[in-house]
Design a protein around this motif. Structure first.
Motif, PDB file in Angstrom:
ATOM      1  N   TYR A 177       0.838  -1.194   0.000  1.00  0.00           N
ATOM      2  CA  TYR A 177       0.000   0.000   0.000  1.00  0.00           C
ATOM      3  C   TYR A 177       0.876   1.249   0.000  1.00  0.00           C
ATOM      4  O   TYR A 177       2.006   1.224   0.506  1.00  0.00           O
ATOM      5  CB  TYR A 177      -0.922  -0.010   1.219  1.00  0.00           C
ATOM      6  CG  TYR A 177      -2.011  -1.063   1.158  1.00  0.00           C
ATOM      7  CD1 TYR A 177      -3.338  -0.692   0.998  1.00  0.00           C
ATOM      8  CD2 TYR A 177      -1.714  -2.425   1.235  1.00  0.00           C
ATOM      9  CE1 TYR A 177      -4.353  -1.650   0.930  1.00  0.00           C
ATOM     10  CE2 TYR A 177      -2.715  -3.393   1.165  1.00  0.00           C
ATOM     11  CZ  TYR A 177      -4.019  -2.994   1.020  1.00  0.00           C
ATOM     12  OH  TYR A 177      -5.016  -3.946   0.944  1.00  0.00           O
ATOM     13  N   ARG A 237      -8.737   1.253   7.821  1.00  0.00           N
ATOM     14  CA  ARG A 237      -8.532   0.966   6.407  1.00  0.00           C
ATOM     15  C   ARG A 237      -7.274   1.634   5.865  1.00  0.00           C
ATOM     16  O   ARG A 237      -6.962   2.774   6.197  1.00  0.00           O
ATOM     17  CB  ARG A 237      -9.755   1.468   5.632  1.00  0.00           C
ATOM     18  CG  ARG A 237      -9.786   1.183   4.158  1.00  0.00           C
ATOM     19  CD  ARG A 237     -10.971   1.890   3.516  1.00  0.00           C
ATOM     20  NE  ARG A 237     -12.209   1.635   4.222  1.00  0.00           N
ATOM     21  CZ  ARG A 237     -13.224   2.482   4.245  1.00  0.00           C
ATOM     22  NH1 ARG A 237     -13.136   3.645   3.638  1.00  0.00           N
ATOM     23  NH2 ARG A 237     -14.326   2.169   4.911  1.00  0.00           N
ATOM     24  N   HIS A 259      -5.501   2.552   2.067  1.00  0.00           N
ATOM     25  CA  HIS A 259      -5.927   2.717   0.676  1.00  0.00           C
ATOM     26  C   HIS A 259      -4.882   2.143  -0.269  1.00  0.00           C
ATOM     27  O   HIS A 259      -3.691   2.427  -0.134  1.00  0.00           O
ATOM     28  CB  HIS A 259      -6.167   4.195   0.375  1.00  0.00           C
ATOM     29  CG  HIS A 259      -7.345   4.761   1.104  1.00  0.00           C
ATOM     30  ND1 HIS A 259      -8.599   4.856   0.533  1.00  0.00           N
ATOM     31  CD2 HIS A 259      -7.487   5.232   2.362  1.00  0.00           C
ATOM     32  CE1 HIS A 259      -9.443   5.365   1.405  1.00  0.00           C
ATOM     33  NE2 HIS A 259      -8.803   5.605   2.524  1.00  0.00           N
ATOM     34  N   PRO A 260      -5.320   1.371  -1.277  1.00  0.00           N
ATOM     35  CA  PRO A 260      -4.368   0.689  -2.154  1.00  0.00           C
ATOM     36  C   PRO A 260      -3.763   1.566  -3.239  1.00  0.00           C
ATOM     37  O   PRO A 260      -2.810   1.157  -3.903  1.00  0.00           O
ATOM     38  CB  PRO A 260      -5.206  -0.430  -2.773  1.00  0.00           C
ATOM     39  CG  PRO A 260      -6.586   0.132  -2.805  1.00  0.00           C
ATOM     40  CD  PRO A 260      -6.710   0.964  -1.557  1.00  0.00           C
ATOM     41  N   PHE A 289     -12.458  -1.045  -6.519  1.00  0.00           N
ATOM     42  CA  PHE A 289     -12.102  -1.916  -5.397  1.00  0.00           C
ATOM     43  C   PHE A 289     -12.909  -1.554  -4.160  1.00  0.00           C
ATOM     44  O   PHE A 289     -13.468  -0.454  -4.049  1.00  0.00           O
ATOM     45  CB  PHE A 289     -10.600  -1.816  -5.077  1.00  0.00           C
ATOM     46  CG  PHE A 289     -10.125  -0.404  -4.813  1.00  0.00           C
ATOM     47  CD1 PHE A 289     -10.338   0.226  -3.589  1.00  0.00           C
ATOM     48  CD2 PHE A 289      -9.451   0.303  -5.799  1.00  0.00           C
ATOM     49  CE1 PHE A 289      -9.907   1.521  -3.356  1.00  0.00           C
ATOM     50  CE2 PHE A 289      -9.018   1.612  -5.580  1.00  0.00           C
ATOM     51  CZ  PHE A 289      -9.244   2.215  -4.354  1.00  0.00           C
ATOM     52  N   VAL A 305     -12.322  -2.171   0.253  1.00  0.00           N
ATOM     53  CA  VAL A 305     -11.269  -2.520   1.213  1.00  0.00           C
ATOM     54  C   VAL A 305     -11.898  -2.947   2.535  1.00  0.00           C
ATOM     55  O   VAL A 305     -12.821  -2.299   3.034  1.00  0.00           O
ATOM     56  CB  VAL A 305     -10.316  -1.330   1.457  1.00  0.00           C
ATOM     57  CG1 VAL A 305      -9.197  -1.736   2.420  1.00  0.00           C
ATOM     58  CG2 VAL A 305      -9.717  -0.823   0.147  1.00  0.00           C
ATOM     59  N   SER A 336      -5.110  -4.886   5.880  1.00  0.00           N
ATOM     60  CA  SER A 336      -6.188  -4.540   4.955  1.00  0.00           C
ATOM     61  C   SER A 336      -6.190  -5.493   3.769  1.00  0.00           C
ATOM     62  O   SER A 336      -5.135  -5.922   3.298  1.00  0.00           O
ATOM     63  CB  SER A 336      -6.038  -3.095   4.463  1.00  0.00           C
ATOM     64  OG  SER A 336      -6.487  -2.178   5.436  1.00  0.00           O
ATOM     65  N   THR A 382      -7.739  -5.657  -0.053  1.00  0.00           N
ATOM     66  CA  THR A 382      -8.386  -4.941  -1.155  1.00  0.00           C
ATOM     67  C   THR A 382      -9.036  -5.959  -2.088  1.00  0.00           C
ATOM     68  O   THR A 382      -8.368  -6.888  -2.557  1.00  0.00           O
ATOM     69  CB  THR A 382      -7.364  -4.090  -1.923  1.00  0.00           C
ATOM     70  OG1 THR A 382      -6.892  -3.044  -1.066  1.00  0.00           O
ATOM     71  CG2 THR A 382      -7.983  -3.473  -3.165  1.00  0.00           C
TER      72      THR A 382
END
Length: 397
Positions: free
Chosen positions: A37, A68, A70-71, A282, A284, A303, A305
């Protein structure tokens, strides 16, 4: 899992309608893969359909925003924070259950189908305006965006004269490269407008969703955030499905012929477009405890995704998945998510698309792109995929 094993989130699409090729390769070789990530977190990427449904239905995976990662890089994204009151899509039960229960009665299939006549009226009015204006036209501006804007606005009780302002601000909120200061300013402005609307409904209720919710025990803050969330979710997603779906149909004339020849199968046609296009890139979730998933150990705090486009193109669930087949039985796709967080407004989106596609191509039988396909600007810079503009033309007569 070591740092060298972890990949970064694939984002480059080979065509306007197909997901990144690396997602297909990963699904075939390792449907749950180590993912790096942007913030340095090490988690997982799920590309298989069965695993996607498993994660989305498993209470051991949390939707809470403060957990969470975020990717993909989002310059305007601040540090992870708990969801404010009312933003129930970023909460877990029992908090999520309370909000969901209050709203479920507003989004029943029966109520959405009762809206069909009004949605058809709005659709016809915009097609009339397109015809008066004449070609060429931007299908996003003239058709795909204003229809869901007016529909969700009427559901919430947004005055028609305020619709364009809400529409513009909601669109900016999904722009991934929006600087943090501008994102915050846009959020605060939209929130302030929504609070004004909530207070107006409390003072003088009308026949709309927000007015109905004022009779519950929800606070002004909760109602404001619920309205804010529903406006964004009900506008941008449906608008982009209408526009991208029209683009796909124009690029697949054989399938467009199916739409025209099989109007009674519009429900099935819409489901296939939802599966094939999958505009939500996506979702998550974060593990609340150690979970074995697909032969891998997901540690508590990691996390996961879920790639929606990859899951919806899984050949293990959908034969020949990279082919648009409007007669395909497409049940079981995860375009609206899955589990307790499955999209609350999915029936509304379906009704809008079921009205929009047949009416558009019936009114303009010669509808076609006004530019080369590779000149259509894609929303690769947005959280919700689609097209920024869709220049079209048609024969007069």
């Amino acid at each position: 899992m070591t740092e060298t094993e972890a990949i970064t989130m694939p984002t480059v699409r080979p065509t306007p309608f197909d997901p990144p090729e690396d997602l297909s390769r990963l699904r075939e070789t390792r449907p749950i893969s180590p993912l790096a990530y942007p913030d340095g977190h090490r988690g997982w990427l799920v590309t298989g359909h069965a695993l996607a449904r498993d994660v989305l239905a498993d209470k051991r995976f949390s939707a809470r925003s403060e957990l969470r990662h975020h990717p993909v890089e989002e310059p305007g994204q601040g540090p992870a924070q708990a969801a404010p009151p009312g933003m129930f899509i970023s909460t877990d039960p029992p908090v999520h259950t309370r909000y969901r229960h209050l709203l479920a009665g507003e989004f029943t299939v029966r109520r959405m189908r009762r809206l069909t006549e009004r949605i058809e009226e709005i659709t016809t009015a915009h097609l009339d305006a397109m015809k008066r204006q004449g070609p060429p036209a931007d299908l996003v501006e003239t058709f795909a965006m204003p229809i869901p804007a007016l529909v969700i606005g009427e559901l919430l009780g947004v005055p028609e004269e305020e619709s364009e302002r809400f529409q513009a601000q909601g669109g900016r909120m999904t722009q991934m490269d929006l600087p943090r200061e501008e994102r915050i300013a846009t959020f605060l402005a939209l929130q302030a407008h929504m609070k004004e609307l909530v207070l107006a409904k409390r003072a003088k209720p009308t026949d709309d969703m927000l007015s109905g919710l004022t009779r519950s025990d929800l606070t002004d803050e909760e109602l404001t955030n619920i309205g804010f969330m529903l406006l964004g979710a009900g506008l941008d997603t449906t608008a982009n499905m209408i526009a991208l779906g029209a683009f796909a149909l124009m690029r697949h004339p054989g399938q467009l012929a199916v739409l025209r020849a099989e109007p009674d199968r519009i429900d099935q046609i819409v489901e296939e477009l939802l599966r094939y296009l999958s505009i939500i890139p996506f979702l998550v979730r974060t593990a609340l405890e150690d979970v074995e998933l697909g032969g891998e150990l997901v540690r508590a705090g990691q996390s996961v995704t879920i790639s929606i486009p990859a899951a919806n193109r899984d050949p293990g669930r959908f034969p020949d998945p990279d082919t648009l087949d409007l007669l395909r039985p497409s049940g079981g796709h995860v375009a609206f998510g899955h589990g307790v967080h499955q999209c609350l407004g999915q029936q509304l989106a379906r009704v809008e698309m079921q009205a929009a596609y047949p009416a558009l191509f019936a009114r303009f039988p010669s509808l076609r792109l006004a530019v080369e396909p590779d000149e259509v600007p894609l929303r690769t810079d947005m959280l919700i995929y689609g097209v920024h503009r869709l220049p079209v033309t048609w024969d007069l007569g």
